[in-house]
Design an enzyme around this catalytic site. Sequence first.
Site, mmCIF file in Angstrom:
data_model
loop_
_atom_site.group_PDB
_atom_site.id
_atom_site.type_symbol
_atom_site.label_atom_id
_atom_site.label_comp_id
_atom_site.label_asym_id
_atom_site.label_seq_id
_atom_site.Cartn_x
_atom_site.Cartn_y
_atom_site.Cartn_z
ATOM 1 N N ARG A 58 0.862 -1.179 0.000
ATOM 2 C CA ARG A 58 0.000 0.000 0.000
ATOM 3 C C ARG A 58 0.902 1.233 0.000
ATOM 4 O O ARG A 58 2.082 1.152 0.349
ATOM 5 C CB ARG A 58 -0.870 0.020 1.250
ATOM 6 C CG ARG A 58 -1.878 -1.094 1.323
ATOM 7 C CD ARG A 58 -2.615 -1.057 2.674
ATOM 8 N NE ARG A 58 -3.622 -2.090 2.740
ATOM 9 C CZ ARG A 58 -3.404 -3.322 3.233
ATOM 10 N NH1 ARG A 58 -2.215 -3.631 3.705
ATOM 11 N NH2 ARG A 58 -4.377 -4.201 3.252
ATOM 12 N N LYS A 83 -3.249 -1.700 8.262
ATOM 13 C CA LYS A 83 -4.607 -2.249 8.449
ATOM 14 C C LYS A 83 -4.588 -3.605 9.163
ATOM 15 O O LYS A 83 -5.320 -4.519 8.809
ATOM 16 C CB LYS A 83 -5.316 -2.394 7.096
ATOM 17 C CG LYS A 83 -5.584 -1.076 6.412
ATOM 18 C CD LYS A 83 -6.450 -1.317 5.195
ATOM 19 C CE LYS A 83 -6.922 -0.022 4.609
ATOM 20 N NZ LYS A 83 -7.818 -0.213 3.483
ATOM 21 N N HIS A 147 -2.719 2.306 -5.360
ATOM 22 C CA HIS A 147 -3.307 1.015 -4.973
ATOM 23 C C HIS A 147 -3.426 0.076 -6.173
ATOM 24 O O HIS A 147 -3.527 -1.135 -6.005
ATOM 25 C CB HIS A 147 -4.666 1.225 -4.293
ATOM 26 C CG HIS A 147 -4.984 0.155 -3.301
ATOM 27 N ND1 HIS A 147 -4.355 0.064 -2.079
ATOM 28 C CD2 HIS A 147 -5.833 -0.901 -3.364
ATOM 29 C CE1 HIS A 147 -4.826 -0.982 -1.418
ATOM 30 N NE2 HIS A 147 -5.715 -1.591 -2.176
ATOM 31 N N ARG A 150 -0.724 -2.488 -6.030
ATOM 32 C CA ARG A 150 -1.025 -3.624 -5.133
ATOM 33 C C ARG A 150 -1.928 -4.626 -5.843
ATOM 34 O O ARG A 150 -1.693 -5.827 -5.811
ATOM 35 C CB ARG A 150 -1.670 -3.102 -3.852
ATOM 36 C CG ARG A 150 -2.032 -4.191 -2.849
ATOM 37 C CD ARG A 150 -2.408 -3.559 -1.513
ATOM 38 N NE ARG A 150 -3.064 -4.479 -0.606
ATOM 39 C CZ ARG A 150 -2.432 -5.385 0.136
ATOM 40 N NH1 ARG A 150 -1.123 -5.512 0.060
ATOM 41 N NH2 ARG A 150 -3.107 -6.165 0.962
ATOM 42 N N HIS A 173 -3.279 -10.257 3.767
ATOM 43 C CA HIS A 173 -4.711 -10.166 4.073
ATOM 44 C C HIS A 173 -5.056 -11.027 5.287
ATOM 45 O O HIS A 173 -4.697 -12.202 5.334
ATOM 46 C CB HIS A 173 -5.550 -10.661 2.887
ATOM 47 C CG HIS A 173 -5.529 -9.761 1.703
ATOM 48 N ND1 HIS A 173 -5.600 -10.220 0.417
ATOM 49 C CD2 HIS A 173 -5.465 -8.407 1.609
ATOM 50 C CE1 HIS A 173 -5.575 -9.201 -0.422
ATOM 51 N NE2 HIS A 173 -5.480 -8.095 0.276
ATOM 52 N N TYR A 182 -8.671 -11.833 -6.747
ATOM 53 C CA TYR A 182 -7.596 -11.978 -7.727
ATOM 54 C C TYR A 182 -7.712 -13.290 -8.499
ATOM 55 O O TYR A 182 -7.450 -13.334 -9.687
ATOM 56 C CB TYR A 182 -6.227 -11.880 -7.045
ATOM 57 C CG TYR A 182 -6.049 -10.561 -6.335
ATOM 58 C CD1 TYR A 182 -6.057 -9.356 -7.040
ATOM 59 C CD2 TYR A 182 -5.900 -10.500 -4.960
ATOM 60 C CE1 TYR A 182 -5.916 -8.138 -6.396
ATOM 61 C CE2 TYR A 182 -5.746 -9.288 -4.305
ATOM 62 C CZ TYR A 182 -5.760 -8.118 -5.026
ATOM 63 O OH TYR A 182 -5.630 -6.919 -4.392
#
Length: 196
Positions: A58, A83, A147, A150, A173, A182
């Site tokens: 990010r 995050k 982004h 990413r 994640h 994806y």
Amino acid sequence: MANQISDNNAPNIENFTVKRRYLTERKVDQLMDTARKQSRRPHRDATMILVAYRHGLRASEVCGLEWHQVELDQGRLHVRRAKRGTPSVHPIRGDEIRALRRLRRENTGEAYVFVSERGGPISPMGFHHLVARLGKAAEMPFAVHPHMLRHACGFKLANDGHDTRSLQHYLGHKNIQHTVRYTELSPDRFRDFWRD
């Protein structure tokens, strides 16, 4: 009048297009080439795009990258995720190692990998402006933002056949639902369904 109404409701190409949210590998290369040719700090900017893309970082993660996270001799990058993402250790490829070594020589004594002209870390907003400006200069057919790098990483690795669970850990994640996007759009996911 009936013809007018039906013509206005007729499907057109705009109704079927989806906003592009990622870059292809070729477009990332084009963005880096533009940085090398048109940026005030060409090597730094191209390297920043490369590292963000290769590691699915990010904007805040690439801007906050510090030299103590980079092991050039071992070819490893210790990725701290924003995050509340899962941290990991990524391999660094030869072209990245060479680019980062050069950057290190140019910025001895700096704590951050990517520094501004004032000597501090580049801000995420500054990186956003840089990528948007380079996207325009590269004449991309859509607006470009950090982004997308990413997402480009996620789609590239999914298209290369990496499994969803490994991809989840690579991108940091916590929830695999964020990774599934994806593999869902991978054009090769059905390749081996029918064999001759």
